[in-house]
Every structure is written in structure tokens, then in C-alpha cells.
Motif scaffolding. Structure first.
Motif, PDB file in Angstrom:
ATOM      1  N   GLU A   1       0.867  -0.771   0.087  1.00  0.00           N
ATOM      2  CA  GLU A   1      -0.373   0.074  -0.326  1.00  0.00           C
ATOM      3  C   GLU A   1       1.034   1.133  -0.048  1.00  0.00           C
ATOM      4  O   GLU A   1       1.813   1.387   0.570  1.00  0.00           O
ATOM      5  N   TYR A   2       0.607   2.526  -0.702  1.00  0.00           N
ATOM      6  CA  TYR A   2       1.201   3.481  -0.864  1.00  0.00           C
ATOM      7  C   TYR A   2       1.368   3.912   0.456  1.00  0.00           C
ATOM      8  O   TYR A   2       2.959   4.913  -0.101  1.00  0.00           O
ATOM      9  N   ALA A   3       1.059   3.935   0.998  1.00  0.00           N
ATOM     10  CA  ALA A   3       1.390   4.726   2.433  1.00  0.00           C
ATOM     11  C   ALA A   3       2.113   4.160   3.415  1.00  0.00           C
ATOM     12  O   ALA A   3       2.892   5.161   3.866  1.00  0.00           O
ATOM     13  N   GLY A   4       2.847   3.278   3.134  1.00  0.00           N
ATOM     14  CA  GLY A   4       3.892   3.208   3.881  1.00  0.00           C
ATOM     15  C   GLY A   4       4.633   1.409   3.379  1.00  0.00           C
ATOM     16  O   GLY A   4       5.398   1.489   4.242  1.00  0.00           O
ATOM     17  N   ALA A   5       3.618   0.618   3.209  1.00  0.00           N
ATOM     18  CA  ALA A   5       4.425  -0.373   2.876  1.00  0.00           C
ATOM     19  C   ALA A   5       5.270  -1.262   2.740  1.00  0.00           C
ATOM     20  O   ALA A   5       5.022  -1.506   4.147  1.00  0.00           O
ATOM     21  N   ALA A   6       6.349  -1.318   2.605  1.00  0.00           N
ATOM     22  CA  ALA A   6       7.630  -2.057   4.013  1.00  0.00           C
ATOM     23  C   ALA A   6       8.236  -1.630   4.665  1.00  0.00           C
ATOM     24  O   ALA A   6       9.511  -1.123   5.214  1.00  0.00           O
ATOM     25  N   GLY A   7       8.036  -0.567   4.792  1.00  0.00           N
ATOM     26  CA  GLY A   7       9.431   0.781   5.920  1.00  0.00           C
ATOM     27  C   GLY A   7       9.296   1.767   5.402  1.00  0.00           C
ATOM     28  O   GLY A   7       9.463   1.775   3.714  1.00  0.00           O
ATOM     29  N   GLY A   8       9.637   2.892   5.806  1.00  0.00           N
ATOM     30  CA  GLY A   8       9.589   4.262   5.397  1.00  0.00           C
ATOM     31  C   GLY A   8      10.934   4.510   5.374  1.00  0.00           C
ATOM     32  O   GLY A   8      12.539   4.284   6.037  1.00  0.00           O
ATOM     33  N   PHE A   9      11.091   5.485   3.834  1.00  0.00           N
ATOM     34  CA  PHE A   9      13.177   5.480   3.672  1.00  0.00           C
ATOM     35  C   PHE A   9      12.998   7.034   3.457  1.00  0.00           C
ATOM     36  O   PHE A   9      12.412   7.806   3.201  1.00  0.00           O
ATOM     37  N   ILE A  10      14.207   7.415   3.400  1.00  0.00           N
ATOM     38  CA  ILE A  10      14.240   8.990   3.894  1.00  0.00           C
ATOM     39  C   ILE A  10      15.630   9.442   2.125  1.00  0.00           C
ATOM     40  O   ILE A  10      17.009   9.017   2.592  1.00  0.00           O
ATOM     41  N   ASP A  11      15.992  10.619   1.380  1.00  0.00           N
ATOM     42  CA  ASP A  11      16.903  10.438   0.621  1.00  0.00           C
ATOM     43  C   ASP A  11      17.742  11.519   1.313  1.00  0.00           C
ATOM     44  O   ASP A  11      17.169  12.451   2.038  1.00  0.00           O
ATOM     45  N   GLN A  12      18.784  12.205   0.440  1.00  0.00           N
ATOM     46  CA  GLN A  12      19.188  13.460   1.203  1.00  0.00           C
ATOM     47  C   GLN A  12      18.670  15.066   0.607  1.00  0.00           C
ATOM     48  O   GLN A  12      19.068  15.537   1.519  1.00  0.00           O
ATOM     49  N   TYR A  13      18.126  14.653   0.502  1.00  0.00           N
ATOM     50  CA  TYR A  13      17.212  16.330   0.516  1.00  0.00           C
ATOM     51  C   TYR A  13      16.060  16.174   0.740  1.00  0.00           C
ATOM     52  O   TYR A  13      14.698  16.581   0.192  1.00  0.00           O
ATOM     53  N   GLY A  14      15.684  14.614   1.924  1.00  0.00           N
ATOM     54  CA  GLY A  14      14.234  15.379   2.506  1.00  0.00           C
ATOM     55  C   GLY A  14      13.004  15.019   1.434  1.00  0.00           C
ATOM     56  O   GLY A  14      11.792  14.298   1.753  1.00  0.00           O
ATOM     57  N   TYR A  15      13.287  14.108   1.107  1.00  0.00           N
ATOM     58  CA  TYR A  15      12.266  13.236  -0.565  1.00  0.00           C
ATOM     59  C   TYR A  15      11.718  11.698   0.872  1.00  0.00           C
ATOM     60  O   TYR A  15      12.848  10.638   0.987  1.00  0.00           O
ATOM     61  N   PRO A  16      10.988  11.447   1.018  1.00  0.00           N
ATOM     62  CA  PRO A  16      10.266   9.884   1.276  1.00  0.00           C
ATOM     63  C   PRO A  16      10.040   9.425   0.432  1.00  0.00           C
ATOM     64  O   PRO A  16       9.271   9.311  -0.878  1.00  0.00           O
ATOM     65  N   PHE A  17      10.457   8.449   0.920  1.00  0.00           N
ATOM     66  CA  PHE A  17      10.163   6.699   0.415  1.00  0.00           C
ATOM     67  C   PHE A  17       9.954   5.400   0.479  1.00  0.00           C
ATOM     68  O   PHE A  17      10.232   5.473   1.861  1.00  0.00           O
ATOM     69  N   CYS A  18       9.518   4.174   0.288  1.00  0.00           N
ATOM     70  CA  CYS A  18       8.963   3.202   0.989  1.00  0.00           C
ATOM     71  C   CYS A  18      10.012   2.173   0.591  1.00  0.00           C
ATOM     72  O   CYS A  18      10.007   2.049  -1.017  1.00  0.00           O
ATOM     73  N   ARG A  19       9.833   1.175   1.039  1.00  0.00           N
ATOM     74  CA  ARG A  19      10.211  -0.463   0.322  1.00  0.00           C
ATOM     75  C   ARG A  19       9.052  -1.024  -0.545  1.00  0.00           C
ATOM     76  O   ARG A  19       8.267  -0.740   0.928  1.00  0.00           O
ATOM     77  N   GLY A  20       9.196  -1.316  -1.501  1.00  0.00           N
ATOM     78  CA  GLY A  20       7.988  -1.783  -2.295  1.00  0.00           C
ATOM     79  C   GLY A  20       6.754  -0.520  -2.711  1.00  0.00           C
ATOM     80  O   GLY A  20       5.798  -0.491  -3.187  1.00  0.00           O
ATOM     81  N   ARG A  21       7.165   0.765  -2.367  1.00  0.00           N
ATOM     82  CA  ARG A  21       6.666   2.151  -3.298  1.00  0.00           C
ATOM     83  C   ARG A  21       8.038   2.867  -3.399  1.00  0.00           C
ATOM     84  O   ARG A  21       8.003   4.267  -2.650  1.00  0.00           O
ATOM     85  N   ILE A  22       8.277   3.043  -4.715  1.00  0.00           N
ATOM     86  CA  ILE A  22       8.583   4.546  -4.206  1.00  0.00           C
ATOM     87  C   ILE A  22       7.652   5.676  -5.590  1.00  0.00           C
ATOM     88  O   ILE A  22       7.496   5.116  -6.834  1.00  0.00           O
ATOM     89  N   PHE A  23       7.604   7.101  -5.079  1.00  0.00           N
ATOM     90  CA  PHE A  23       6.879   7.447  -5.925  1.00  0.00           C
ATOM     91  C   PHE A  23       5.665   6.853  -6.457  1.00  0.00           C
ATOM     92  O   PHE A  23       4.985   6.514  -5.148  1.00  0.00           O
ATOM     93  N   ASP A  24       5.273   6.584  -7.705  1.00  0.00           N
ATOM     94  CA  ASP A  24       3.519   5.727  -7.673  1.00  0.00           C
ATOM     95  C   ASP A  24       3.943   4.585  -8.406  1.00  0.00           C
ATOM     96  O   ASP A  24       2.727   3.769  -8.185  1.00  0.00           O
ATOM     97  N   THR A  25       4.929   4.339  -8.072  1.00  0.00           N
ATOM     98  CA  THR A  25       5.720   3.140  -8.428  1.00  0.00           C
ATOM     99  C   THR A  25       5.364   1.861  -7.337  1.00  0.00           C
ATOM    100  O   THR A  25       6.166   1.670  -6.522  1.00  0.00           O
ATOM    101  N   VAL A  26       4.239   1.121  -7.015  1.00  0.00           N
ATOM    102  CA  VAL A  26       4.328  -0.034  -6.215  1.00  0.00           C
ATOM    103  C   VAL A  26       4.221  -1.050  -6.176  1.00  0.00           C
ATOM    104  O   VAL A  26       3.851  -1.645  -7.098  1.00  0.00           O
ATOM    105  N   GLU A  27       4.880  -1.804  -5.813  1.00  0.00           N
ATOM    106  CA  GLU A  27       5.387  -3.471  -5.944  1.00  0.00           C
ATOM    107  C   GLU A  27       4.549  -4.443  -5.365  1.00  0.00           C
ATOM    108  O   GLU A  27       3.586  -4.204  -4.386  1.00  0.00           O
ATOM    109  N   GLU A  28       4.396  -5.091  -5.941  1.00  0.00           N
ATOM    110  CA  GLU A  28       3.497  -6.873  -5.271  1.00  0.00           C
ATOM    111  C   GLU A  28       4.178  -6.945  -4.501  1.00  0.00           C
ATOM    112  O   GLU A  28       5.677  -7.174  -4.384  1.00  0.00           O
TER     113      GLU A  28
END
Length: 339
Positions: A130-157
Motif C-alpha cells: 500500500e502506498y502509505a507505508g508499504a514495507a517501511g519508510g526511507f528518506i533521501d538526502q534531499y528530504g524526499y520520503p519513499f518506501c520499500r515496496g513503493r517509490i513515488f507512484d510505483t507500487v510493488e507486489e
């Protein structure tokens, strides 16, 4: 006889009777032995409270006198809750049998763990994250959050690729396990955020204090998502752009935040122009409004510089997720480290 720490599941509700009817029974049937379920009502004008009183008389209801939004609304409710661990749970989440036990066991095994999120799967597409958290949240050096299992609009099975517990940067607010003492020490959510990214800010502050944030793979929930603000709502665009800048200024050192915000303002300009080209004029105005709020904030609030000597950097991705995703076409978390 084994003593179980007390856990309080706290669901913040605002005009969400339809979600309570669908999802609350799964929470109510949770098997954890020392559990209190609380619905914090944010001054709903529908029949949510009546529904709870008639159908779930054992569930405690705490009512706010007005709608404070997600962040401040939770703060007001949590002031009236006493437990060893809190679980902040969205009203549109279906939980699975035994979802609480493995997360609490993991937190009990390591006192440096402040917060945990379960595996977050889609309620609509059960085999996908699911978009909101998937398998845990990360953040890049410029403050952009993303998740294992979801980066921007690409969500994994979900193929079991994230079936191991691991340390992350932030835990999703859709299903957030947190120690009571850590919630109090961090003073809860920042009420200025209203909604969106308040949990990232909270986890970032906890990591500055030296705590760990974890993903518990043995606990799984299904999140409907978009229950309050849909992705095409300009107000959501405003909150996301505004809160991301606030979070960077608050939690990075002064010198680092100046550099990152300079970069981010240019990248935000690209987003604004993209909205204009797509005819999404309200979203473009939302970006501009977010920047105006941010500049008023930094000139009217003296931000103290945090002591970063205890900062736990696990989960901070040292590259640019924007570059990886849009330029190098890396769509999955596993591809970020194999360029």
C-alpha cells in the motif's frame, strides 16, 4: 503467569462511520490479551459516535470539541490515554489475526526501538503493497520520503521480498506502534502539520534522539487509503509540499537545511511548471501557497538547532531518489543499490 504490557489501539475518526462499520470489527477481534481499543472522535457530524455506542459499547470513546485535524487531533486524544504502548491506527485499516503480538514482542526485545510499523498491504489489491507505508519508510538526502515496496507512484507486489524485520527511517502513521515514553518525550505530532508527513517528522525527531524505527514483517494489515484527502485534492498537494519543507528545516542542521531547501525550491518549481502544463492550475497554486507559508514560517519562528550527536542515520538514503527514479528509471527499492 506471563504479564503482557498494556497496549492501546487508538483510532482517530472524523465522519468515518462507513470505515468504522467495515474495518472496526477486525480490530475488535484482536487476540492480544491486555488491550484497550479507543476511538478518538474529531467532532464528527455524522452518526459515528451513535454507531459506536450502539454496536461497540466496550470501546472507549474520547471526543474532541472540534476537528483539530490529524496531527493535533491525535495529540489531544493521546493526552487522555494510558498504556505502555500506543498503536495509532487509521479507521480504514483491516488488521489480520495476531497482528499486535509480533510487533510488541520485537519492541520488548530492544528498548532502543521507539516505533514500529507492520507490513502495509493494499485492501483493494491484497497482493500489493500500500502506498502509505508499504514495507517501511526511507528518506533521501534531499528530504524526499519513499518506501520499500513503493517509490513515488510505483507500487510493488508482495512476493515475500520484504519478509524480514529491518530498521527503517520512518514508520507509517496508518498503523504506528510507539512507546508511550517516546511519544511523550517527542511531544507527539507537530500540530502545525495538520495532516501528511507528521509521522515522518515524529520518527525523524526520535532518530535524532538516538532511537530506532523498525519494520515488523510478521505483522500485516490492509489499508484502504485516501480515506480523508484524495490524491487529486489540491489541499493535499499544499500540505505535502509545505510539510516537507517544514520537516527539512526542523530536523536538519542549519547549514545542511539551507543547502537542501535551496535545491528543493528549484525542484518544486519544476513540479509547479509540470502542474501548469497539465492544466492542474489549482495544484500549481497549492505549491506556490506552500512556499509562501514556509517563508513566513522561517522568518517568524526561530528554529533551534538540534543536537545531532545521537542521530541514528539508518534509513537515510545518501543518493537522490528523484534522480534514480526519473532519470535512471530505478522503480524498485532493490534497484537503488545496483546501479
Amino acid at each position: 503467569m506471563q504479564e503482557f504490557p498494556k497496549v492501546a489501539v487508538v483510532i482517530l475518526n472524523w465522519n468515518g462511520r462507513i470505515h468504522l462499520e467495515r474495518f472496526l470489527p477486525s480490530v475488535y477481534n484482536s487476540t492480544y490479551p491486555n488491550l484497550e481499543i479507543i476511538v478518538g472522535d474529531n467532532a464528527s457530524t455524522d452518526s459515528s459516535v451513535i454507531f459506536l455506542q450502539e454496536n461497540f459499547p466496550l470501546i472507549r470513546i474520547i471526543s474532541n470539541e472540534k476537528n483539530y485535524g490529524f496531527a493535533e487531533g491525535y495529540n489531544h486524544i493521546m493526552d487522555k490515554v494510558d498504556a505502555d504502548y500506543y498503536i495509532l491506527l487509521n479507521s480504514d485499516v483491516e488488521v489480520t489475526p495476531g497482528w499486535i503480538e509480533p510487533a510488541i514482542s520485537l519492541m520488548e526485545s530492544d528498548k532502543s526501538i521507539a516505533a514500529i510499523q507492520p507490513k502495509l498491504l493494499s485492501y483493494v489489491h491484497k497482493g500489493k503493497f500500500e502506498y502509505a507505508g508499504a514495507a517501511g519508510g526511507f528518506i533521501d538526502q534531499y528530504g524526499y520520503p519513499f518506501c520499500r515496496g513503493r517509490i513515488f507512484d510505483t507500487v510493488e507486489e508482495d512476493h515475500g521480498q520484504y519478509n524480514e524485520n529491518s530498521e527503517i527511517f520512518w514508520a507509517s502513521g496508518a498503523a504506528l506502534f510507539i512507546r508511550k515514553e517516546c511519544w511523550i518525550k517527542a511531544k507527539g505530532f507537530d500540530p502545525r502539520f495538520f495532516a501528511h508527513m507528521e509521522e515522518i517528522d515524529l520518527c525523524w525527531r526520535l532518530k535524532i534522539m538516538g532511537y530506532k524505527i523498525m519494520y515488523c514483517a510478521q505483522s500485516a494489515v490492509y489499508h484502504l487509503g485516501g480515506g480523508t484527502l484524495q490524491s487529486n485534492n489540491p489541499y493535499k498537494t499544499y500540505l505535502n509540499f509545505r510539510n516537507n519543507l517544514l520537516m527539512i528545516r526542523k530536523n536538519m542542521s542549519f547549514s545542511r537545511s539551507v543547502y537542501v531547501i535551496f535545491i528543493r525550491l528549484w525542484l518544486d518549481l519544476v513540479s509547479l511548471l509540470k502542474f501548469l502544463l497539465e492544466g492542474k492550475f489549482k495544484h500549481a497554486r497549492a505549491v506556490n501557497k506552500a512556499h509562501l507559508f514556509f517563508f513566513r514560517y522561517i522568518f517568524s519562528h526561530r528554529s533551534k538547532n538540534n543536537d545531532h550527536s545521537l542521530f541514528n542515520p539508518v534509513g537515510l538514503y545518501k543518493g537522490s531518489i528523484v534522480w534514480k527514479y526519473f532519470i535512471e528509471k530505478k522503480r524498485k527499492y532493490s534497484e537503488l543499490f545496483h546501479s
